[in-house]
Design a protein around this motif. Structure first.
Motif, PDB file in Angstrom:
ATOM      1  N   GLN A 121       0.829  -1.196   0.000  1.00  0.00           N
ATOM      2  CA  GLN A 121       0.000   0.000   0.000  1.00  0.00           C
ATOM      3  C   GLN A 121       0.869   1.253   0.000  1.00  0.00           C
ATOM      4  OE1 GLN A 121      -2.702  -0.333   3.358  1.00  0.00           O
ATOM      5  NE2 GLN A 121      -4.269  -1.240   2.048  1.00  0.00           N
ATOM      6  N   ALA A 122       0.334   2.315  -0.516  1.00  0.00           N
ATOM      7  CA  ALA A 122       1.042   3.592  -0.500  1.00  0.00           C
ATOM      8  C   ALA A 122       1.421   3.949   0.938  1.00  0.00           C
ATOM      9  CB  ALA A 122       0.163   4.684  -1.102  1.00  0.00           C
ATOM     10  N   GLY A 123       2.641   4.431   1.083  1.00  0.00           N
ATOM     11  CA  GLY A 123       3.156   4.735   2.405  1.00  0.00           C
ATOM     12  C   GLY A 123       3.920   3.597   3.039  1.00  0.00           C
ATOM     13  N   GLY A 124       3.820   2.441   2.451  1.00  0.00           N
ATOM     14  CA  GLY A 124       4.483   1.264   2.990  1.00  0.00           C
ATOM     15  C   GLY A 124       5.937   1.161   2.571  1.00  0.00           C
ATOM     16  N   SER A 125       6.562   0.073   2.995  1.00  0.00           N
ATOM     17  CA  SER A 125       7.982  -0.151   2.730  1.00  0.00           C
ATOM     18  C   SER A 125       8.182  -1.523   2.114  1.00  0.00           C
ATOM     19  CB  SER A 125       8.785  -0.065   4.027  1.00  0.00           C
ATOM     20  OG  SER A 125       8.631   1.191   4.645  1.00  0.00           O
ATOM     21  N   LEU A 126       9.302  -1.652   1.447  1.00  0.00           N
ATOM     22  CA  LEU A 126       9.649  -2.922   0.820  1.00  0.00           C
ATOM     23  C   LEU A 126      11.159  -2.975   0.682  1.00  0.00           C
ATOM     24  CD1 LEU A 126       7.722  -5.155  -0.211  1.00  0.00           C
ATOM     25  CD2 LEU A 126       7.989  -4.200  -2.496  1.00  0.00           C
ATOM     26  N   ARG A 127      11.736  -4.142   0.842  1.00  0.00           N
ATOM     27  CA  ARG A 127      13.168  -4.305   0.608  1.00  0.00           C
ATOM     28  C   ARG A 127      13.386  -5.342  -0.481  1.00  0.00           C
ATOM     29  NH1 ARG A 127      18.135  -6.386   4.480  1.00  0.00           N
ATOM     30  NH2 ARG A 127      17.155  -8.424   4.065  1.00  0.00           N
ATOM     31  N   LEU A 128      14.060  -4.923  -1.506  1.00  0.00           N
ATOM     32  CA  LEU A 128      14.423  -5.818  -2.592  1.00  0.00           C
ATOM     33  C   LEU A 128      15.826  -6.349  -2.359  1.00  0.00           C
ATOM     34  CD1 LEU A 128      13.150  -3.743  -5.659  1.00  0.00           C
ATOM     35  CD2 LEU A 128      11.870  -5.282  -4.141  1.00  0.00           C
ATOM     36  N   SER A 129      16.055  -7.557  -2.824  1.00  0.00           N
ATOM     37  CA  SER A 129      17.372  -8.171  -2.743  1.00  0.00           C
ATOM     38  C   SER A 129      17.824  -8.585  -4.130  1.00  0.00           C
ATOM     39  CB  SER A 129      17.336  -9.405  -1.834  1.00  0.00           C
ATOM     40  OG  SER A 129      16.950  -9.075  -0.524  1.00  0.00           O
ATOM     41  N   CYS A 130      19.105  -8.621  -4.303  1.00  0.00           N
ATOM     42  CA  CYS A 130      19.681  -9.090  -5.561  1.00  0.00           C
ATOM     43  C   CYS A 130      20.890  -9.950  -5.205  1.00  0.00           C
ATOM     44  CB  CYS A 130      20.079  -7.920  -6.437  1.00  0.00           C
ATOM     45  SG  CYS A 130      20.934  -8.374  -7.957  1.00  0.00           S
ATOM     46  N   ALA A 131      20.776 -11.235  -5.464  1.00  0.00           N
ATOM     47  CA  ALA A 131      21.849 -12.173  -5.151  1.00  0.00           C
ATOM     48  C   ALA A 131      22.678 -12.427  -6.395  1.00  0.00           C
ATOM     49  CB  ALA A 131      21.259 -13.467  -4.628  1.00  0.00           C
ATOM     50  N   ALA A 132      23.981 -12.404  -6.221  1.00  0.00           N
ATOM     51  CA  ALA A 132      24.899 -12.612  -7.338  1.00  0.00           C
ATOM     52  C   ALA A 132      25.682 -13.899  -7.152  1.00  0.00           C
ATOM     53  CB  ALA A 132      25.856 -11.435  -7.443  1.00  0.00           C
ATOM     54  N   SER A 133      25.957 -14.532  -8.248  1.00  0.00           N
ATOM     55  CA  SER A 133      26.810 -15.720  -8.207  1.00  0.00           C
ATOM     56  C   SER A 133      28.218 -15.306  -8.618  1.00  0.00           C
ATOM     57  CB  SER A 133      26.267 -16.798  -9.136  1.00  0.00           C
ATOM     58  OG  SER A 133      26.212 -16.319 -10.465  1.00  0.00           O
ATOM     59  N   GLY A 134      29.194 -16.088  -8.219  1.00  0.00           N
ATOM     60  CA  GLY A 134      30.572 -15.788  -8.598  1.00  0.00           C
ATOM     61  C   GLY A 134      31.385 -15.271  -7.431  1.00  0.00           C
ATOM     62  N   ARG A 135      32.683 -15.172  -7.653  1.00  0.00           N
ATOM     63  CA  ARG A 135      33.610 -14.819  -6.586  1.00  0.00           C
ATOM     64  C   ARG A 135      34.115 -13.397  -6.668  1.00  0.00           C
ATOM     65  NH1 ARG A 135      37.509 -20.216  -6.429  1.00  0.00           N
ATOM     66  NH2 ARG A 135      35.853 -21.743  -6.120  1.00  0.00           N
ATOM     67  N   GLY A 162      19.887  -8.539 -13.754  1.00  0.00           N
ATOM     68  CA  GLY A 162      18.978  -9.527 -13.206  1.00  0.00           C
ATOM     69  C   GLY A 162      17.681  -9.545 -13.997  1.00  0.00           C
ATOM     70  N   GLN A 163      16.806 -10.443 -13.634  1.00  0.00           N
ATOM     71  CA  GLN A 163      15.580 -10.646 -14.403  1.00  0.00           C
ATOM     72  C   GLN A 163      14.467  -9.677 -14.019  1.00  0.00           C
ATOM     73  OE1 GLN A 163      16.160 -12.045 -11.608  1.00  0.00           O
ATOM     74  NE2 GLN A 163      14.221 -12.402 -10.583  1.00  0.00           N
ATOM     75  N   GLY A 164      14.630  -8.953 -12.931  1.00  0.00           N
ATOM     76  CA  GLY A 164      13.612  -7.998 -12.518  1.00  0.00           C
ATOM     77  C   GLY A 164      12.645  -8.580 -11.513  1.00  0.00           C
ATOM     78  N   THR A 165      12.175  -7.718 -10.633  1.00  0.00           N
ATOM     79  CA  THR A 165      11.155  -8.105  -9.666  1.00  0.00           C
ATOM     80  C   THR A 165      10.103  -6.994  -9.645  1.00  0.00           C
ATOM     81  OG1 THR A 165      10.749  -8.821  -7.373  1.00  0.00           O
ATOM     82  CG2 THR A 165      12.424  -7.113  -7.686  1.00  0.00           C
ATOM     83  N   LYS A 166       8.845  -7.375  -9.666  1.00  0.00           N
ATOM     84  CA  LYS A 166       7.774  -6.404  -9.840  1.00  0.00           C
ATOM     85  C   LYS A 166       7.305  -5.848  -8.511  1.00  0.00           C
ATOM     86  CE  LYS A 166       3.308  -5.813 -12.175  1.00  0.00           C
ATOM     87  NZ  LYS A 166       2.270  -6.487 -12.995  1.00  0.00           N
ATOM     88  N   VAL A 167       7.198  -4.536  -8.466  1.00  0.00           N
ATOM     89  CA  VAL A 167       6.685  -3.831  -7.295  1.00  0.00           C
ATOM     90  C   VAL A 167       5.422  -3.092  -7.699  1.00  0.00           C
ATOM     91  CG1 VAL A 167       7.119  -1.991  -5.636  1.00  0.00           C
ATOM     92  CG2 VAL A 167       8.949  -3.587  -6.240  1.00  0.00           C
ATOM     93  N   THR A 168       4.352  -3.331  -6.973  1.00  0.00           N
ATOM     94  CA  THR A 168       3.095  -2.641  -7.230  1.00  0.00           C
ATOM     95  C   THR A 168       2.687  -1.910  -5.955  1.00  0.00           C
ATOM     96  OG1 THR A 168       2.421  -4.339  -8.809  1.00  0.00           O
ATOM     97  CG2 THR A 168       0.706  -2.871  -7.971  1.00  0.00           C
ATOM     98  N   VAL A 169       2.478  -0.612  -6.088  1.00  0.00           N
ATOM     99  CA  VAL A 169       2.075   0.201  -4.951  1.00  0.00           C
ATOM    100  C   VAL A 169       0.643   0.661  -5.172  1.00  0.00           C
ATOM    101  CG1 VAL A 169       2.604   2.199  -3.510  1.00  0.00           C
ATOM    102  CG2 VAL A 169       4.451   0.981  -4.678  1.00  0.00           C
ATOM    103  N   SER A 170      -0.241   0.238  -4.304  1.00  0.00           N
ATOM    104  CA  SER A 170      -1.649   0.589  -4.443  1.00  0.00           C
ATOM    105  C   SER A 170      -1.956   1.868  -3.673  1.00  0.00           C
ATOM    106  CB  SER A 170      -2.533  -0.546  -3.943  1.00  0.00           C
ATOM    107  OG  SER A 170      -2.308  -0.763  -2.561  1.00  0.00           O
ATOM    108  N   SER A 171      -2.908   2.620  -4.199  1.00  0.00           N
ATOM    109  CA  SER A 171      -3.275   3.893  -3.560  1.00  0.00           C
ATOM    110  C   SER A 171      -4.379   3.706  -2.540  1.00  0.00           C
ATOM    111  CB  SER A 171      -3.714   4.891  -4.624  1.00  0.00           C
ATOM    112  OG  SER A 171      -4.789   4.363  -5.369  1.00  0.00           O
ATOM    113  N   LYS A 199       5.047   5.229  -3.119  1.00  0.00           N
ATOM    114  CA  LYS A 199       3.965   5.937  -3.791  1.00  0.00           C
ATOM    115  C   LYS A 199       3.502   5.107  -4.991  1.00  0.00           C
ATOM    116  CE  LYS A 199       6.402  10.261  -2.782  1.00  0.00           C
ATOM    117  NZ  LYS A 199       7.013  11.488  -3.358  1.00  0.00           N
ATOM    118  N   PRO A 200       2.290   5.305  -5.441  1.00  0.00           N
ATOM    119  CA  PRO A 200       1.826   4.561  -6.624  1.00  0.00           C
ATOM    120  C   PRO A 200       2.742   4.734  -7.827  1.00  0.00           C
ATOM    121  CG  PRO A 200      -0.034   5.575  -5.519  1.00  0.00           C
ATOM    122  CD  PRO A 200       1.203   6.084  -4.822  1.00  0.00           C
ATOM    123  N   GLU A 201       3.371   5.880  -7.949  1.00  0.00           N
ATOM    124  CA  GLU A 201       4.273   6.098  -9.088  1.00  0.00           C
ATOM    125  C   GLU A 201       5.577   5.324  -8.973  1.00  0.00           C
ATOM    126  OE1 GLU A 201       2.768   8.417  -7.203  1.00  0.00           O
ATOM    127  OE2 GLU A 201       4.085  10.153  -6.859  1.00  0.00           O
TER     128      GLU A 201
END
Length: 120
Positions: free
Chosen positions: A11-25, A111-120, A85-87
């Motif tokens: 929801q708008a005003g909320g929080s989210l944490r995205l992660s991106c894991a990498a392979s390799g040394r 990476g392949q992308g991860t979808k974030v949807t923020v509702s108003s 925000k919704p935007e």
């Protein structure tokens, strides 16, 4: 190889944490960037962090709400988003570069992308 995760519906005003894991040394040798692409729009720069995590740079409009961090021991970079925000609705991509750049063309691995949807 980069694997983004953590997207979802919030929801708008909320929080989210995205992660991106990498392979390799050699993860710590790369600066990591986050980009996003909203429906019908071009992919845009969100922010980037240097290989050792010592420096970050953000798109001006997002500064203060988005924070990038990394844990090189876990080969993972994070994007913490607050006051969403919704935007902010978009597919979020992580990417790796040997430079420190805001330009898409400077990034070698995506990476392949991860979808974030923020509702108003």
């Amino acid at each position: 190889q980069l694997q983004a995760s953590g997207g979802g519906l919030v929801q708008a005003g909320g929080s989210l944490r995205l992660s991106c894991a990498a392979s390799g040394r050699t993860f710590s040798r790369y600066s990591m960037g986050w980009f996003r692409q909203a429906p019908g729009k071009e992919r845009e720069f969100v922010g980037t962090i240097t290989g050792n995590g010592g420096s970050t740079y953000y798109a001006g409009s997002l500064k203060g709400r988005f924070t990038i961090s990394r844990d090189n021991a876990k080969n993972t970079v994070y994007l913490q988003m607050i006051s969403l925000k919704p935007e902010d609705t978009a597919v979020y991509y992580c990417a790796a570069t040997m430079t420190f750049s805001t330009r898409l063309d400077d990034y070698d691995y995506w990476g392949q992308g991860t979808k974030v949807t923020v509702s108003s």
